[in-house]
Design a protein around this motif. Structure first.
Motif, PDB file in Angstrom:
ATOM      1  N   ASP A 287     116.512  80.855 167.076  1.00 35.26           N
ATOM      2  CA  ASP A 287     117.180  82.154 167.046  1.00 35.26           C
ATOM      3  C   ASP A 287     117.833  82.473 168.383  1.00 35.26           C
ATOM      4  OD1 ASP A 287     114.324  82.260 167.666  1.00 35.26           O
ATOM      5  OD2 ASP A 287     114.656  84.387 168.051  1.00 35.26           O
ATOM      6  N   GLU A 291     121.801  83.035 168.707  1.00 32.66           N
ATOM      7  CA  GLU A 291     122.329  84.275 169.276  1.00 32.66           C
ATOM      8  C   GLU A 291     123.410  83.984 170.311  1.00 32.66           C
ATOM      9  OE1 GLU A 291     120.540  87.943 171.912  1.00 32.66           O
ATOM     10  OE2 GLU A 291     119.343  87.182 170.227  1.00 32.66           O
ATOM     11  N   LEU A 310     119.095  89.120 162.991  1.00 28.63           N
ATOM     12  CA  LEU A 310     118.133  88.276 163.700  1.00 28.63           C
ATOM     13  C   LEU A 310     116.863  89.058 164.043  1.00 28.63           C
ATOM     14  CD1 LEU A 310     120.408  86.194 166.104  1.00 28.63           C
ATOM     15  CD2 LEU A 310     118.907  85.290 164.327  1.00 28.63           C
ATOM     16  N   ARG A 314     113.197  87.986 162.770  1.00 27.24           N
ATOM     17  CA  ARG A 314     112.086  87.770 163.704  1.00 27.24           C
ATOM     18  C   ARG A 314     110.861  88.583 163.304  1.00 27.24           C
ATOM     19  NH1 ARG A 314     116.430  88.598 167.994  1.00 27.24           N
ATOM     20  NH2 ARG A 314     116.988  86.485 168.707  1.00 27.24           N
ATOM     21  N   GLN A 335     117.410  82.430 154.452  1.00 23.66           N
ATOM     22  CA  GLN A 335     116.713  83.161 155.510  1.00 23.66           C
ATOM     23  C   GLN A 335     115.252  82.734 155.678  1.00 23.66           C
ATOM     24  OE1 GLN A 335     117.403  87.405 155.073  1.00 23.66           O
ATOM     25  NE2 GLN A 335     119.617  87.109 154.967  1.00 23.66           N
ATOM     26  N   GLN A 339     113.630  81.499 159.259  1.00 24.92           N
ATOM     27  CA  GLN A 339     112.394  82.044 159.824  1.00 24.92           C
ATOM     28  C   GLN A 339     111.382  80.946 160.114  1.00 24.92           C
ATOM     29  OE1 GLN A 339     111.888  84.767 156.543  1.00 24.92           O
ATOM     30  NE2 GLN A 339     112.255  86.562 157.835  1.00 24.92           N
ATOM     31  N   MET A 342     112.585  79.262 163.312  1.00 23.41           N
ATOM     32  CA  MET A 342     112.395  80.114 164.484  1.00 23.41           C
ATOM     33  C   MET A 342     110.947  80.121 164.967  1.00 23.41           C
ATOM     34  SD  MET A 342     114.444  83.536 163.350  1.00 23.41           S
ATOM     35  CE  MET A 342     116.158  83.508 162.830  1.00 23.41           C
TER      36      MET A 342
END
Length: 434
Positions: A287, A291, A310, A314, A335, A339, A342
């Protein structure tokens, strides 16, 4: 900067046919399974530009076949419900919930007909090839069995009879094939294929495998909403176990490129792996990288929306309302995968590495800058760091400017950076892997 995600990019695959099961019927026109056996190449006339395809038929107990779609990184995907009734040929393939089909007529050395997907019809034409000379047909493959199907890995052996070290080469993100190519990039760089060949020249065997949904492993695709990062790790662990059981190999090395670096870090363990090489691996969480990349490529309004998405991801939330320009990155169905990705911190994983480790990065890598390699190196002082001047993300020497750098992504004739493989070999020899 474009973000390459492990999303199954299946635009045009093949399923078709109007009969149940594989069967062959020979009519009075004398067109039969024996006549159709072999390789047929041609294209589907989709809008904008033709989609090149290759179909192979074989007549064993029944008529069977497979299809390759280079633009989609699909290779030898098995067809089902192949039928030949007189001159009428039909076949299909089911994948990821899609239904696609071909119905055509065979005339001597040509097949023409209609391809149907989602209610839309396109013409297709195939011509029989005199002989197959593709490199893929000459490759040797190893396999592992998973709950979603067989996975294939291309085995390349040095020209020597004694036991030898073997490297498992793990590809990067997206539907990347075993050679390091992705369907979103025009042309091929063949970076991982070249890496395997250079290692073989120096006495190191290798197995490199297509990501699920790409190449020969397209048939092992997982539904988009069910993809999780741990699945990639489990695949790598199973390959490592397979190589350890093979008496031809003396040591097992894991080489992970890009996303494959994190996969390899998690999968490589002291009891199963003798050395680990990270090439162009991120040092920060996915992530954080995403970003930064989005900040460089999006207008402010979309960037601010991406930051809000984001933050929710998170926090464990999913976001259903996503602007169209962001759907390729934040599509709701992927998604959960984002996750799961991440959740892993590469620096923390590197800190726990307890086997000889080499961290490699190029100074002209547009996707994973050299500071990411420094983060990994700082996390584990025992690891060795190799920065290669002017090397980019596809392991070629490239200029720093974006346009010139990206040109190398589609040039298979461009050699790897000359310091890469000698640097890996020096590291392996220093740690007793020969």
């Amino acid at each position: 900067m474009r973000v390459w995600l492990p999303i199954i990019m299946l635009v045009f695959l093949i399923t078709a046919g109007c009969s149940e099961g594989n069967q062959t019927s020979k009519g009075s026109d004398k067109v039969g399974g024996d006549n159709i056996e072999g390789e047929w190449s041609g294209s589907i006339q989709v809008p904008d530009q033709p989609l090149n395809i290759t179909v192979k038929f074989r007549n064993e107990e029944s008529l069977e076949g497979s299809i390759s779609i280079p633009a989609q990184n699909i290779e030898d995907y098995p067809l089902s419900q192949v039928s030949l009734n007189g001159k009428e040929l039909a076949f299909q393939m089911s994948i990821s919930g899609q239904s696609l089909r071909f119905i055509g007529a065979v005339e001597k050395d040509s097949i023409s007909g209609t391809f149907t997907q989602s209610g839309k019809n396109f013409n297709f034409e195939l011509e029989k090839q005199k002989s197959s000379s593709s490199n893929a047909s000459k490759e040797n493959f190893m396999t592992i069995e998973t709950i979603t199907g067989t996975l294939y890995g291309s085995l390349l052996l040095p020209e020597k009879d004694s036991r030898q070290p073997v490297a498992l080469i793990i590809p990067g993100s997206g539907p990347t094939d075993r050679n390091g190519n992705s369907p979103g990039i025009q042309g091929k760089n063949n970076s991982l294929k070249l890496l395997a060949e250079e290692l073989a020249d120096r006495g190191v065997a290798s197995v490199r495998y297509d990501k699920r949904g790409a190449g020969k492993n397209a048939q092992a695709v997982t539904k988009e909403g069910d993809i999780r990062f741990d699945q990639f790790v489990d695949d790598a662990k199973q390959w490592i176990d397979k190589l350890n059981q093979d008496k031809r190999f003396s040591e097992v090395i894991v080489i992970g490129h890009s996303q494959g670096s994190l996969v390899g870090m998690i999968a490589a363990e002291p009891e199963s792996t003798d050395a680990f090489v990270s090439i162009a691996g991120a040092g920060r969480t996915f992530d954080q990288l995403l970003e930064n990349q989005l900040a460089e490529s999006l207008p402010d309004d979309l960037y601010q929306e991406s930051l809000k998405i984001l933050d929710k991801l998170r926090g464990g939330e999913n976001v259903q309302e996503v602007s169209d320009p962001l759907m390729s990155v934040f599509k709701p169905s992927i998604q959960p995968f984002l996750q799961s990705w991440m959740a892993y911190d590469p620096a923390e994983q590197m800190k726990e590495m307890d086997i000889p480790t080499l961290i490699v990065n190029g100074t002209n890598d547009l996707q994973v800058p050299e500071k990411e390699a420094q983060i990994l190196a700082n996390a584990n002082p025992e690891a060795e760091l190799l920065l290669i001047e002017d090397m980019n993300h596809v392991l070629k020497k490239a200029p720093a400017d974006r346009e010139g750098n990206l040109k190398t992504y589609g040039d298979p004739d461009l050699s790897l950076a000359e310091e890469l493989v000698p640097g890996i070999m020096e590291f392996l020899q220093q740690h007793g892997v020969k």
